[in-house]
Design an enzyme around this catalytic site. Structure first.
Site, PDB file in Angstrom:
ATOM      1  N   HIS A  10      -7.337  10.065 -22.309  1.00 21.04           N
ATOM      2  CA  HIS A  10      -5.963   9.580 -22.447  1.00 21.04           C
ATOM      3  C   HIS A  10      -5.043  10.569 -21.733  1.00 21.04           C
ATOM      4  CE1 HIS A  10      -3.031   7.046 -24.378  1.00 21.04           C
ATOM      5  NE2 HIS A  10      -2.400   8.083 -24.882  1.00 21.04           N
ATOM      6  N   HIS A 128     -11.319  20.951 -27.196  1.00 15.65           N
ATOM      7  CA  HIS A 128     -10.036  20.230 -27.095  1.00 15.65           C
ATOM      8  C   HIS A 128      -8.873  20.992 -27.765  1.00 15.65           C
ATOM      9  CE1 HIS A 128      -7.909  16.165 -26.978  1.00 15.65           C
ATOM     10  NE2 HIS A 128      -7.170  16.807 -27.875  1.00 15.65           N
ATOM     11  N   ARG A 445      17.053   3.467 -29.582  1.00 17.16           N
ATOM     12  CA  ARG A 445      16.440   4.711 -29.092  1.00 17.16           C
ATOM     13  C   ARG A 445      17.491   5.674 -28.541  1.00 17.16           C
ATOM     14  NH1 ARG A 445      11.336   3.429 -25.645  1.00 17.16           N
ATOM     15  NH2 ARG A 445      11.097   5.668 -25.847  1.00 17.16           N
ATOM     16  N   ARG A 494      18.917  16.186 -28.952  1.00 20.36           N
ATOM     17  CA  ARG A 494      17.653  16.769 -28.506  1.00 20.36           C
ATOM     18  C   ARG A 494      17.908  17.343 -27.107  1.00 20.36           C
ATOM     19  NH1 ARG A 494      12.654  12.752 -28.095  1.00 20.36           N
ATOM     20  NH2 ARG A 494      13.596  12.162 -26.148  1.00 20.36           N
TER      21      ARG A 494
HETATM   22 FE   LIG Z   1      -5.062  16.274 -28.257  1.00 23.16          FE
END
Ligand SMILES: [Fe+2]
Length: 562
Positions: A10, A128, A445, A494
């Protein structure tokens, strides 16, 4: 020493670390134009090498951020003999693809240009979560002992891990497996709200402040694992999950999402989102603080997809139990290539200093000559403007929406002034205008602001250096009505604070806009349309410009207007 990091999965990506510094890092989605692309990062590897004038023969080590065997490497790096990766056993690959990679003499199809490594180049696997931990630790300038926390959905069978960072080394303290995944819980709620796993979590976070967690209190109790004082007190069986490849990107579905959907329909979307956010914050704190106490440190470094949740990061910071908090800004799996490469580099070179990161400008760039050629090729009028900052500032002060394409593309999910869409934040309706005309995304959003670093105390309560939009801050009362387009429903911002030495052109633009409008702050959103990756090449910028309601496009020193 030159280390090439390669992440396949991913958000496939490649990164290059040379003598301890990250010199290139890019996710393959930016080339293939499929968000979260999960195939081989061929173009990314090629870019990393080319950008530094190197070939694969110049690489000393290749770092792979998984403990598992990656059969794709056999033909990607032309591995032979003892170095050959084992057969694909994980179900991640589709059956026919597995067959291709598992052939005894796996060799790249003729139309794929692979990267055969020389026999002296090491191939090193980095687990990972260790790669996530390394991305945080080896980019944090603080040298005292620190607790490193890594949390995500899952990676190499681990969902949460705690590490001690000290004297240039990372040491595992504790790790927790799949039955403790707070990340999967949050993603399941995201799916129940109608958004994709590993993509829509930011939408859940954005929706949460519109709800009231007390109106859905307890309704998600049977869907998540529980922590207390740094330990798991209740594991959670997540049940069946499914994954498949959709247009080159891995996608997931969990059966539990269907059950949570029933809860969403009963108690309301906003309230369930708010409750999920509350649980995420509560459980993370239960895990983090006691380990900080145990370790006797108030320094915290974080990575893993969970730390893309800026509200969580704000909560951790605001409670005042952390003196220094560092979050690796590319916290999700696209940051794994960097993490693995840094880890391998410092394993071999423990005495080399650790360098802080000042920007994430590690992607492709295009010269004015290349931009001019791209415009001419398309028969577009080329207007060159010398003082591009004052041109853009004037347009923005007149309320125009300006796409701003400059220098090297940013690594990670946020646009930081190199591939940005900008607008004045001085009017509340600008948020709706940009959502409707340019981004084509949900009206709830929020948008982020970029501001002059020198003015951060005007806009942020309890401010600190924040260069990467990874934490939200409360906006002080007097400014809320001055920059309403970037103030969220809960009165937070943000921010990216922009230092002149890190991005002089963007800093100049903010300053000049401030001179014209009174506020040296701009709404800054990534240069893309919802569902697409951020633009990489000028041709994508041009395509995006003519596919939405942008008013002006600034490419280097060139300008296009509608
Ligand atoms: Fe991860």
């Amino acid at each position: 020493m030159k280390v090439l990091g390669i992440h396949i999965g991913h958000d496939s990506s490649a990164a290059l670390v040379v003598d301890g510094r990250i010199v290139a890092d890019v996710a393959e989605e930016r080339f293939t134009r499929t968000k979260h692309y999960s195939g081989l990062p061929l173009a990314s590897i090629s870019y990393c090498l080319k950008s530094q004038g190197l070939t694969i023969n110049d690489i000393d080590a290749v770092a792979i951020p998984t403990a598992a065997s990656e059969p794709e490497l056999n033909f990607l790096l032309d591995l032979k003999g003892a170095r050959k990766e084992k057969k694909a056993t994980a179900g991640r690959l589709l059956e026919n693809v597995k067959e291709l990679f598992n052939r005894p003499a796996a060799k790249a199809p003729l139309y794929i240009k692979n990267f055969p490594i020389k026999s002296s180049t090491e191939v090193i696997h980095v687990e990972h979560h260790l790669a996530h931990a390394a991305s945080a630790y080896y980019t944090n300038p603080v040298r005292e002992k620190q607790l490193i926390v890594t949390m995500d959905g899952i990676g190499d069978g681990v969902s949460n891990a705690l590490w001690r960072g000290e004297n240039g080394k990372i040491e595992l303290l504790e790790r927790f497996g799949r039955s403790t995944s707070i990340g999967w819980f949050y993603s399941n709620v995201t799916e129940a709200l109608g958004w994709w796993h590993g993509d829509g979590e930011g939408k859940t976070m954005g929706l949460a402040p519109y709800g009231d967690a007390s109106k859905a209190h307890g309704v998600l109790d049977k869907f998540y694992p529980k922590f207390a004082k740094g330990r798991v007190v209740q594991e959670h069986e997540f049940g069946r999950n499914y994954f498949w490849n959709e247009s080159g990107a891995l996608q997931w579905h969990f059966d539990e999402a269907d059950e949570i959907k029933v809860v969403v329909d009963k108690y309301g979307r906003e309230h369930v989102a708010a409750e999920a956010q509350r649980i995420l914050e509560e459980q993370t704190q239960e895990l983090v603080y006691s380990w900080m106490e145990k370790e006797g440190t108030r320094n915290l470094s974080c990575a893993g997809g969970i730390f893309l949740n800026v509200k969580l990061n704000q909560r951790i910071w605001e409670l005042g139990r952390v003196t220094r908090q560092h979050i690796y800004p590319n916290a999700g799996d696209s940051g794994l290539a960097v993490g693995a490469a840094l880890h391998v580099f410092y394993q071999h070179n423990p005495k080399v200093p650790i360098y802080p990161i000042e920007d994430l400008s590690w992607g492709p760039e295009y010269s004015d000559a290349e931009i001019e050629a791209a415009l001419k090729l398309r028969n577009l009028p080329c207007r060159r403007v010398e003082n591009i900052e004052s041109y853009a500032a004037e347009q923005l002060a007149r309320g125009k929406i300006v796409a701003w394409f400059q220098g090297r593309m940013e690594s990670g999910p946020r646009a930081l002034g190199n591939r940005s869409i900008l607008m004045s934040a001085n009017s509340a309706e600008n948020k709706d205008i940009i959502n409707a005309r340019v981004k084509f995304r949900e009206s709830f959003r929020p948008f982020c602001p970029s501001m002059l670093w020198e003015k951060r105390a005007d806009y942020l309560e309890n401010p600190r250096d924040e260069f990467f939009m990874v934490t939200s801050f409360t906006c002080p009362e007097p400014k809320r009505t001055k920059v309403p387009a970037v103030v969220h429903a809960d009165n937070t911002l943000r921010p990216q604070t922009v230092k002149k030495e890190f991005n002089p052109r963007f800093w100049n633009l903010l300053q000049q806009f401030g001179n014209l409008s009174g506020e040296p702050l701009l709404l800054n959103t990534s240069f893309n349309i919802m569902g697409e990756p951020i633009v990489t090449h000028p041709r994508e910028a041009i395509r995006c410009f003519y596919d939405n309601g942008l008013d002006a496009l600034v490419l280097g020193h060139f300008v296009l207007e509608k």
